[in-house]
Write an enzyme that holds these catalytic residues in place. Structure first.
Site, short mmCIF file in Angstrom:
data_model
loop_
_atom_site.label_atom_id
_atom_site.label_comp_id
_atom_site.label_asym_id
_atom_site.label_seq_id
_atom_site.Cartn_x
_atom_site.Cartn_y
_atom_site.Cartn_z
N THR A 147 3.48 2.65 5.56
CA THR A 147 4.20 2.81 4.29
C THR A 147 3.84 1.72 3.29
O THR A 147 4.07 0.53 3.57
CB THR A 147 5.72 2.76 4.56
OG1 THR A 147 6.02 3.68 5.58
CG2 THR A 147 6.50 3.08 3.31
N GLU A 148 3.31 2.10 2.16
CA GLU A 148 2.95 1.16 1.08
C GLU A 148 2.12 -0.02 1.60
O GLU A 148 2.21 -1.12 1.08
CB GLU A 148 4.21 0.64 0.36
CG GLU A 148 5.24 1.69 0.02
CD GLU A 148 4.82 2.58 -1.13
OE1 GLU A 148 4.02 2.15 -1.97
OE2 GLU A 148 5.28 3.74 -1.18
N PHE A 149 1.35 0.22 2.66
CA PHE A 149 0.45 -0.80 3.23
C PHE A 149 1.20 -1.99 3.84
O PHE A 149 0.64 -3.08 3.98
CB PHE A 149 -0.56 -1.30 2.18
CG PHE A 149 -1.72 -0.36 1.99
CD1 PHE A 149 -1.55 1.00 1.97
CD2 PHE A 149 -3.00 -0.86 1.80
CE1 PHE A 149 -2.61 1.87 1.78
CE2 PHE A 149 -4.08 -0.01 1.61
CZ PHE A 149 -3.89 1.36 1.61
#
Lengths: 484, 343
Positions: A147-149
């Site tokens: 998620t979102e890196f």
């Protein structure tokens, strides 16, 4: 000359119902209508029409002409597509089965579960996603994109244990220690592909910026930049909605993409898939990630989701809700990172709008979230190990939470649970404590909001702050021991 | 002679977070006598508990307890300076008896203590210069803070309205004793200049002191509200509602208000003196100016011209608090100093 690996994050959350009010008459099977906003359907249809359908049609053509790219779909997006836009889903299915596309792993709920202390839930959601990809698209993701890196050493360990052969994260300078992101590195023995921030942001953010000296960006210029970069592979990763939603067709983004493969070949830059990068190149060094990083904002940390007190309160409440989550589904929907992003109060994140209004927007998102989490726990009480303890320890809505005040008004500290009440007892100013004590507010709240007459009775005659705090905190620990 | 009350009954004891606090009840006709009485009470109380289990380190704070330090000077002792009488007097020597008595104790404490700490490098220099404390004997250990206690989720507009201020009007906050050392008079003069640029700016002056009457007369035509002494809860409301905190001190060994403002993510304009000077990075987490009205006004205008800058500075300040001024790292420094105390 480096290769180019390009990937897209495709995700939609279930936005929460801004007008939510508890309604015990609503049955469990209809709960989604109560918790989720009607706007989800409209937004999904709009984004499908403006982005998913035109962009994916374009990309399918590009894939046919031997361009390669990776996709990461969240489970919450797939659910919504199945319900409201089967056409878009059919296009994604073609992409997923295309030999020149690769599907990445992520959490089913695009969740922040990887930030929980206990990683079991995170692993479980990754498995759910893998199963979904297998059943829907008949593919098995080998490379992971959290998620979102979001990434750190602990998450790296988890991803490795789950059997992925590599993972994406952000090419954050302070982690790389000024080394180039255009190489493969390892973190705790798992290969890591690092996003090239500058070349990604050239498309995602600077593309429409008229004051940028490179405006308007053309595909040949961009291909030349990639070709002139040093290193083995340039990883570009974009929010898929950049095409058509963030960047409107009028900006020329579709033409840019359509011409990109040709211009890349003209420069001899091959477009490659992440799994091929892992197979073809060897890691040149290691990275050590003690703090949690992400691709968010300029801070590149978790402050977009856990940066202010509201967000932290919601996060801890969500994590503690674990013991109430006999039926995990809605607990998991509440883990989607977007809910926390809406509570942000960073300056700048709301553009030119005055920070005062931004505060109100974040505040409203937070209140909605807490109301729904409180309702979720309330409904789950009868499934818990000890109903009485569960009731006292549950999360409260903003309406029933304890707001610390003084004779002149609210002082900015709110306890949404007994846990937080204990914490705040040693934080709030003495005069506020005294004010509530003299008015009998504590006893009343514990009795009426928490429904704990035993605790209310035992503190009734207590007038000394330290003794009061010790009593409440000991009782809290006692209750938790009966619930776990 | 038989005492009617047992020593145990004379002293109150309290346990907070596993730390035992013992209290004594001093008496005296003036501050010096009062502190001597307190020191005697402390020693008497101390010896009750020192019998069974000897304490390893004795840590004293400021001149108030120097009399006790004198009695116990053979032990492993440490004295922390939070300020000096010279500094509290606005960087001036005094010739009255209390001044001499107190600075005498400050000198004597530094002489007999095995080790000394000061809350800033400026104060360390001041102590070395005034009292001949040798450099090797003195460590700098800054103050710490629990930032949670000062940051509150509050609707600034609502608080401003409670003071009759428009919700969007920029609010400047001064908190502190209204005495010469803290420079409130400089701020009042500066406000006269600020108001020419920012007609909507408002000032709240919180705190009491012997300069209040004088200041109120000087501020007759200014949008300034003297709210006097306020309880902690009201301070938190104001601190979180204001747009800028100004610290115009003439002398500030540390400047705890700075950490409190940073904890609440507030922009700060402060005098370039003492601990404030050491801890603020100008245009990174605050603005340092000279302790005179023109310079203060320039700082206040600079920040108020660009409200988003004040917010950015405040956020950076909060980061610095979390990095440098939490009790964790500071406790570590104190422990290091203990290890250097040689009996």
């Amino acid at each position: 000359m480096p290769a180019l690996s390009i990937g897209f994050e495709v995700h939609q959350p279930y936005r929460l119902n801004r007008n939510f009010a508890p309604d015990p008459k609503v049955k469990k099977k209809d709960i989604a209508n109560l918790y989720f906003d009607e706007v989800n359907r409209d937004l999904l249809l709009r984004i499908a029409e403006k982005c998913y359908i035109p962009a994916t049609s374009m990309i399918l053509d590009m894939l046919d002409e031997d361009f390669s790219c990776a996709f990461s779909f969240s489970g919450t997006l797939i659910e919504q597509l199945e319900k409201w836009s089967p056409d878009a889903l059919a296009l994604f299915e073609q992409v997923a089965r295309h030999r020149n596309a690769e599907i990445l792993g992520q959490t089913y709920y695009h969740s922040i579960a990887s930030c929980f202390h206990d990683k079991t839930e995170f692993v479980e959601q990754v498995r759910m996603h893998t199963t979904l990809m297998h059943e829907l698209f008949h593919v098995d993701p080998g490379v992971f994109e959290n998620t979102e890196f979001t990434f750190n050493n602990g998450i790296a360990d988890c991803i490795k244990d789950m059997g992925f052969c590599g993972t994406f994260t952000e090419g954050v300078d302070r982690i790389l220690d000024w080394r180039s992101p255009n190489y493969l590195y390892t973190c705790r023995d798992i290969p890591v592909l690092l996003r090239n921030i500058s070349l990604s942001d050239d498309i995602a953010f600077r593309f429409t910026n008229r004051s940028w000296d490179k405006y308007p960006l053309q595909a040949d210029t961009y291909a030349r930049w990639v070709a002139q970069s040093t290193g083995d592979v340039v990883n570009v990763f974009l929010d898929y909605e950049s095409f058509g939603e963030h960047l409107w067709p009028e900006t020329g983004i579709f033409e840019f993409m359509r011409h990109l493969p040709g211009e890349l070949s003209a420069q001899d830059v091959p477009a490659v898939l992440p799994s091929k990068v892992l197979a073809d190149y060897s890691p040149v060094g290691t990275i050590d990630v003690h703090e949690t990083i992400s691709w968010a904002d300029i801070e590149k940390d978790t402050s977009a989701w856990m940066g202010n007190d509201k967000q932290r309160t919601a996060f801890h409440a969500l994590e503690a809700a674990h013991v109430y989550a006999k039926d995990k589904q809605f607990w998991r929907y509440l883990q989607t990172s977007d809910h926390f992003y809406y509570m942000a109060s960073k300056y700048g994140s709301c553009g030119e709008v005055h920070s005062y209004f931004c505060y109100l927007a974040g505040e409203e998102a937070f209140r909605t979230y807490m109301r729904i989490l409180a309702d979720y726990e309330e409904r789950a009480l009868r499934y818990t190990k000890n109903r009485k303890a569960a009731k006292t320890l549950r999360i409260l809505s903003p309406e029933t939470a304890f707001h610390f005040s003084s004779p002149s008004g609210f002082i900015g500290h709110t306890a949404y649970s007994l846990d937080q009440f204990c914490e705040l007892l040693s934080i709030v100013p003495g005069d506020s404590f005294q004010y509530h004590l003299e008015r009998g507010d504590f006893t009343r709240w514990i009795k009426e909001a928490l429904g704990d007459t035993d605790l209310a009775d035992s503190i009734r005659d207590c007038t000394e702050r330290q003794e009061f705090t010790d009593l409440v905190c000991r009782w809290r620990e006692h209750l938790w021991s009966r619930l776990r | 002679m038989k005492s009617t009350t047992s020593p145990v009954a004379r002293y109150r004891t309290k346990i907070i977070s596993e730390v035992r606090y013992h209290y004594c009840q001093p008496h005296g006709n003036n501050i010096v006598e009062y502190c001597d009485s307190m020191s005697r009470g402390m020693v008497e109380n101390f010896q009750r508990f020192d019998r069974d289990q000897r304490f390893d380190y004795l840590h004293f704070n400021d001149w108030h307890a120097v009399q006790a330090l004198h009695v116990l000077q053979d032990r492993n002792t440490l004295l922390t300076y939070h300020s000096t009488e010279y500094g509290r007097n606005g960087n001036q020597f005094g010739d009255w008896w209390e001044y001499k008595e107190i600075s005498g104790k400050e000198w004597y404490g530094g002489l007999i203590a095995k080790r000394v700490t000061a809350v800033s490098a400026t104060l360390k220099n001041e102590v070395m210069h005034l009292y001949n404390v040798p450099d090797w004997k003195c460590d700098v250990v800054p103050n710490g803070i629990v930032p949670r206690q000062f940051r509150a989720e509050i609707d600034a507009g609502e608080v401003k309205q409670a003071y009759g201020i428009h919700p969007f009007a920029p609010l400047i906050l001064f908190i502190g004793r209204l005495v010469y050392q803290k420079g409130p008079d400089l701020l009042i003069e500066a406000m006269k200049i600020v108001c020419q640029n920012h007609r909507d700016a408002k000032l709240i002056v919180a705190g009491e002191g012997d300069m209040r009457q004088f200041l109120m007369e000087r501020a007759r035509d200014l949008p300034a509200n003297f709210v006097g002494y306020i309880p902690d809860s009201e301070y938190i409301r104001l601190l979180n509602a204001c747009d800028l905190v100004v610290i115009p001190s003439r002398n500030e060994p540390f400047g705890l208000v700075l950490l409190e403002a940073w904890s609440a993510e507030k922009g700060v304009v402060a005098s370039n003196v003492g601990g404030l000077s050491e801890n603020i990075d100008t245009f990174v987490d605050g603005l340092k100016v000279e302790p005179e009205p023109g310079s203060l006004a320039w700082g206040i205008n600079t920040i108020m011209d660009e409200p988003s800058q004040a917010i950015a500075l405040g956020k950076k300040g909060r980061k610095k608090v979390e990095r440098v001024f939490m009790w964790g790292p500071i406790g570590k420094k104190v422990t290091e100093t203990y290890s250097r105390v040689v009996a």
